[in-house]
Design a protein around this motif. Sequence first.
Motif, PDB file in Angstrom:
ATOM      1  N   ALA A 125     -12.171   8.072   3.540  1.00  0.00           N
ATOM      2  CA  ALA A 125     -11.418   8.873   2.569  1.00  0.00           C
ATOM      3  C   ALA A 125     -10.014   8.310   2.385  1.00  0.00           C
ATOM      4  CB  ALA A 125     -11.360  10.325   3.026  1.00  0.00           C
ATOM      5  N   SER A 126      -9.399   7.878   3.476  1.00  0.00           N
ATOM      6  CA  SER A 126      -8.063   7.292   3.391  1.00  0.00           C
ATOM      7  C   SER A 126      -8.095   5.992   2.600  1.00  0.00           C
ATOM      8  CB  SER A 126      -7.511   7.045   4.798  1.00  0.00           C
ATOM      9  OG  SER A 126      -6.237   6.438   4.748  1.00  0.00           O
ATOM     10  N   GLN A 127      -9.097   5.167   2.838  1.00  0.00           N
ATOM     11  CA  GLN A 127      -9.220   3.909   2.109  1.00  0.00           C
ATOM     12  C   GLN A 127      -9.461   4.168   0.627  1.00  0.00           C
ATOM     13  OE1 GLN A 127      -8.599   0.938   3.006  1.00  0.00           O
ATOM     14  NE2 GLN A 127      -9.359  -0.182   1.226  1.00  0.00           N
ATOM     15  N   ALA A 128     -10.278   5.163   0.324  1.00  0.00           N
ATOM     16  CA  ALA A 128     -10.545   5.492  -1.081  1.00  0.00           C
ATOM     17  C   ALA A 128      -9.267   5.941  -1.783  1.00  0.00           C
ATOM     18  CB  ALA A 128     -11.605   6.585  -1.166  1.00  0.00           C
ATOM     19  N   LEU A 129      -8.434   6.704  -1.078  1.00  0.00           N
ATOM     20  CA  LEU A 129      -7.171   7.146  -1.671  1.00  0.00           C
ATOM     21  C   LEU A 129      -6.231   5.962  -1.884  1.00  0.00           C
ATOM     22  CD1 LEU A 129      -5.342   9.362  -2.675  1.00  0.00           C
ATOM     23  CD2 LEU A 129      -4.627   9.787  -0.316  1.00  0.00           C
ATOM     24  N   THR A 130      -6.223   5.027  -0.943  1.00  0.00           N
ATOM     25  CA  THR A 130      -5.390   3.837  -1.101  1.00  0.00           C
ATOM     26  C   THR A 130      -5.815   3.036  -2.335  1.00  0.00           C
ATOM     27  OG1 THR A 130      -4.963   3.654   1.267  1.00  0.00           O
ATOM     28  CG2 THR A 130      -4.690   1.666  -0.039  1.00  0.00           C
ATOM     29  N   LEU A 131      -7.115   2.832  -2.505  1.00  0.00           N
ATOM     30  CA  LEU A 131      -7.611   2.098  -3.667  1.00  0.00           C
ATOM     31  C   LEU A 131      -7.288   2.834  -4.957  1.00  0.00           C
ATOM     32  CD1 LEU A 131     -11.106   0.918  -2.325  1.00  0.00           C
ATOM     33  CD2 LEU A 131      -9.022  -0.436  -2.575  1.00  0.00           C
ATOM     34  N   TRP A 132      -7.441   4.161  -4.949  1.00  0.00           N
ATOM     35  CA  TRP A 132      -7.116   4.949  -6.140  1.00  0.00           C
ATOM     36  C   TRP A 132      -5.633   4.837  -6.474  1.00  0.00           C
ATOM     37  CZ3 TRP A 132      -3.920   9.331  -6.590  1.00  0.00           C
ATOM     38  CH2 TRP A 132      -3.982   9.992  -7.820  1.00  0.00           C
ATOM     39  N   SER A 133      -4.772   4.873  -5.460  1.00  0.00           N
ATOM     40  CA  SER A 133      -3.334   4.764  -5.683  1.00  0.00           C
ATOM     41  C   SER A 133      -2.987   3.411  -6.303  1.00  0.00           C
ATOM     42  CB  SER A 133      -2.571   4.944  -4.358  1.00  0.00           C
ATOM     43  OG  SER A 133      -2.817   6.220  -3.798  1.00  0.00           O
ATOM     44  N   GLU A 134      -3.602   2.354  -5.816  1.00  0.00           N
ATOM     45  CA  GLU A 134      -3.359   1.024  -6.374  1.00  0.00           C
ATOM     46  C   GLU A 134      -3.855   0.941  -7.815  1.00  0.00           C
ATOM     47  OE1 GLU A 134      -5.308  -1.502  -3.590  1.00  0.00           O
ATOM     48  OE2 GLU A 134      -3.666  -1.418  -2.121  1.00  0.00           O
ATOM     49  N   GLN A 135      -4.985   1.597  -8.085  1.00  0.00           N
ATOM     50  CA  GLN A 135      -5.494   1.619  -9.456  1.00  0.00           C
ATOM     51  C   GLN A 135      -4.540   2.361 -10.379  1.00  0.00           C
ATOM     52  OE1 GLN A 135      -9.344   3.401  -8.936  1.00  0.00           O
ATOM     53  NE2 GLN A 135     -10.265   1.539  -8.098  1.00  0.00           N
ATOM     54  N   GLN A 136      -3.938   3.445  -9.875  1.00  0.00           N
ATOM     55  CA  GLN A 136      -2.973   4.181 -10.692  1.00  0.00           C
ATOM     56  C   GLN A 136      -1.769   3.308 -11.038  1.00  0.00           C
ATOM     57  OE1 GLN A 136      -3.715   7.497 -11.833  1.00  0.00           O
ATOM     58  NE2 GLN A 136      -5.584   6.571 -11.053  1.00  0.00           N
ATOM     59  N   ALA A 137      -1.307   2.533 -10.063  1.00  0.00           N
ATOM     60  CA  ALA A 137      -0.185   1.631 -10.319  1.00  0.00           C
ATOM     61  C   ALA A 137      -0.571   0.571 -11.341  1.00  0.00           C
ATOM     62  CB  ALA A 137       0.275   0.971  -9.022  1.00  0.00           C
ATOM     63  N   GLN A 138      -1.770   0.008 -11.209  1.00  0.00           N
ATOM     64  CA  GLN A 138      -2.212  -1.009 -12.170  1.00  0.00           C
ATOM     65  C   GLN A 138      -2.344  -0.406 -13.565  1.00  0.00           C
ATOM     66  OE1 GLN A 138      -2.816  -4.544 -11.791  1.00  0.00           O
ATOM     67  NE2 GLN A 138      -2.561  -4.089 -13.963  1.00  0.00           N
ATOM     68  N   GLN A 139      -2.858   0.821 -13.638  1.00  0.00           N
ATOM     69  CA  GLN A 139      -3.002   1.477 -14.931  1.00  0.00           C
ATOM     70  C   GLN A 139      -1.638   1.756 -15.566  1.00  0.00           C
ATOM     71  OE1 GLN A 139      -5.442   4.764 -13.729  1.00  0.00           O
ATOM     72  NE2 GLN A 139      -7.271   3.496 -13.544  1.00  0.00           N
ATOM     73  N   PHE A 140      -0.632   2.013 -14.727  1.00  0.00           N
ATOM     74  CA  PHE A 140       0.722   2.183 -15.251  1.00  0.00           C
ATOM     75  C   PHE A 140       1.173   0.907 -15.957  1.00  0.00           C
ATOM     76  CE2 PHE A 140       5.184   1.106 -14.497  1.00  0.00           C
ATOM     77  CZ  PHE A 140       5.818   2.108 -15.223  1.00  0.00           C
ATOM     78  N   PHE A 141       0.974  -0.232 -15.324  1.00  0.00           N
ATOM     79  CA  PHE A 141       1.400  -1.487 -15.931  1.00  0.00           C
ATOM     80  C   PHE A 141       0.538  -1.848 -17.136  1.00  0.00           C
ATOM     81  CE2 PHE A 141       3.155  -2.045 -11.577  1.00  0.00           C
ATOM     82  CZ  PHE A 141       4.484  -2.117 -11.956  1.00  0.00           C
ATOM     83  N   ASP A 142      -0.741  -1.456 -17.115  1.00  0.00           N
ATOM     84  CA  ASP A 142      -1.568  -1.660 -18.298  1.00  0.00           C
ATOM     85  C   ASP A 142      -1.017  -0.853 -19.475  1.00  0.00           C
ATOM     86  OD1 ASP A 142      -3.215  -3.317 -16.860  1.00  0.00           O
ATOM     87  OD2 ASP A 142      -4.761  -1.805 -16.508  1.00  0.00           O
ATOM     88  N   THR A 143      -0.571   0.364 -19.198  1.00  0.00           N
ATOM     89  CA  THR A 143       0.009   1.209 -20.238  1.00  0.00           C
ATOM     90  C   THR A 143       1.329   0.636 -20.737  1.00  0.00           C
ATOM     91  OG1 THR A 143      -1.021   3.196 -19.266  1.00  0.00           O
ATOM     92  CG2 THR A 143       0.829   3.544 -20.764  1.00  0.00           C
ATOM     93  N   ALA A 144       2.147   0.126 -19.810  1.00  0.00           N
ATOM     94  CA  ALA A 144       3.470  -0.390 -20.170  1.00  0.00           C
ATOM     95  C   ALA A 144       3.409  -1.761 -20.846  1.00  0.00           C
ATOM     96  CB  ALA A 144       4.349  -0.472 -18.921  1.00  0.00           C
ATOM     97  N   LEU A 145       2.307  -2.464 -20.715  1.00  0.00           N
ATOM     98  CA  LEU A 145       2.233  -3.845 -21.194  1.00  0.00           C
ATOM     99  C   LEU A 145       2.594  -4.002 -22.672  1.00  0.00           C
ATOM    100  CD1 LEU A 145       1.623  -6.747 -20.378  1.00  0.00           C
ATOM    101  CD2 LEU A 145      -0.791  -6.320 -20.911  1.00  0.00           C
ATOM    102  N   PRO A 146       2.075  -3.153 -23.587  1.00  0.00           N
ATOM    103  CA  PRO A 146       2.464  -3.329 -25.002  1.00  0.00           C
ATOM    104  C   PRO A 146       3.968  -3.198 -25.234  1.00  0.00           C
ATOM    105  CG  PRO A 146       0.542  -1.892 -24.815  1.00  0.00           C
ATOM    106  CD  PRO A 146       1.069  -2.092 -23.427  1.00  0.00           C
ATOM    107  N   VAL A 147       4.624  -2.302 -24.498  1.00  0.00           N
ATOM    108  CA  VAL A 147       6.068  -2.140 -24.626  1.00  0.00           C
ATOM    109  C   VAL A 147       6.779  -3.411 -24.176  1.00  0.00           C
ATOM    110  CG1 VAL A 147       8.070  -0.840 -23.784  1.00  0.00           C
ATOM    111  CG2 VAL A 147       5.955   0.358 -24.381  1.00  0.00           C
TER     112      VAL A 147
END
Length: 228
Positions: A125-147
């Motif tokens: 469960a801890s590892q799954a949360l770590t992977l999800w957190s990293e995905q959230q960070a990557q998705q942030f940069f995916d969102t910011a990329l056009p800007v």
Amino acid sequence: MTRLAVILLAGALSGAPVFVAAQSAPPVSPQVLAPPPEGVSSVPFRILDQDRLLRGSVLGQQILARIREAESQLAAENQRLFDQLAEEEQALTDARAGLGAEEFRRRADAFDTRVEAIRAERADASQALTLWSEQQAQQFFDTALPVLVQMMNEEGLLALLKPDVMILGSDWLDVTDTAIARLDAAIASGNLVEQGVTPPPDPVPPAALDPATPDAAPAEPAPAPSQP
């Protein structure tokens, strides 16, 4: 437990030239370096602090708040499991005087097996949360990329570089504050929408491993058949 890796912007920012000072150059304080004279072409790269972009922007702060909330829920669930297992262990200890050695050993072994299974599940469960957190960070940069790409196009830039690739540079090279302002404005206007929003992993363990679930307790063995 906030473990966010610094994630490189995908795609458009790869393959950029890196400008560094010669190793023989004497150390100079960045504050004494002046901006380029008016009318002179700008340096075709800028510095972007990705961590500060994440933590300083409204969208990044919202994502970090979601991550902290998910971490708190997992920690609370881990504590609940710990408390219930501690109560079960104490109950087993209290019952020891009324149990035969073989029966107590059977129950103790069953309890230990369940504890190990829960420990392994909590690690997953801890590892799954770590992977999800990293995905959230990557998705942030995916969102910011056009800007960021738009800013590069408007400024005539070829690359955005991380701060740690610069040996020496002037403060005006850092465009992180500008990027934060642009990203906040795009989100506020509705012109930019967060991409890839996914819920965090469920912190509750499977019912079969949850001490609070009646079915999780090891079943009592059937009585041995009576001898003739």
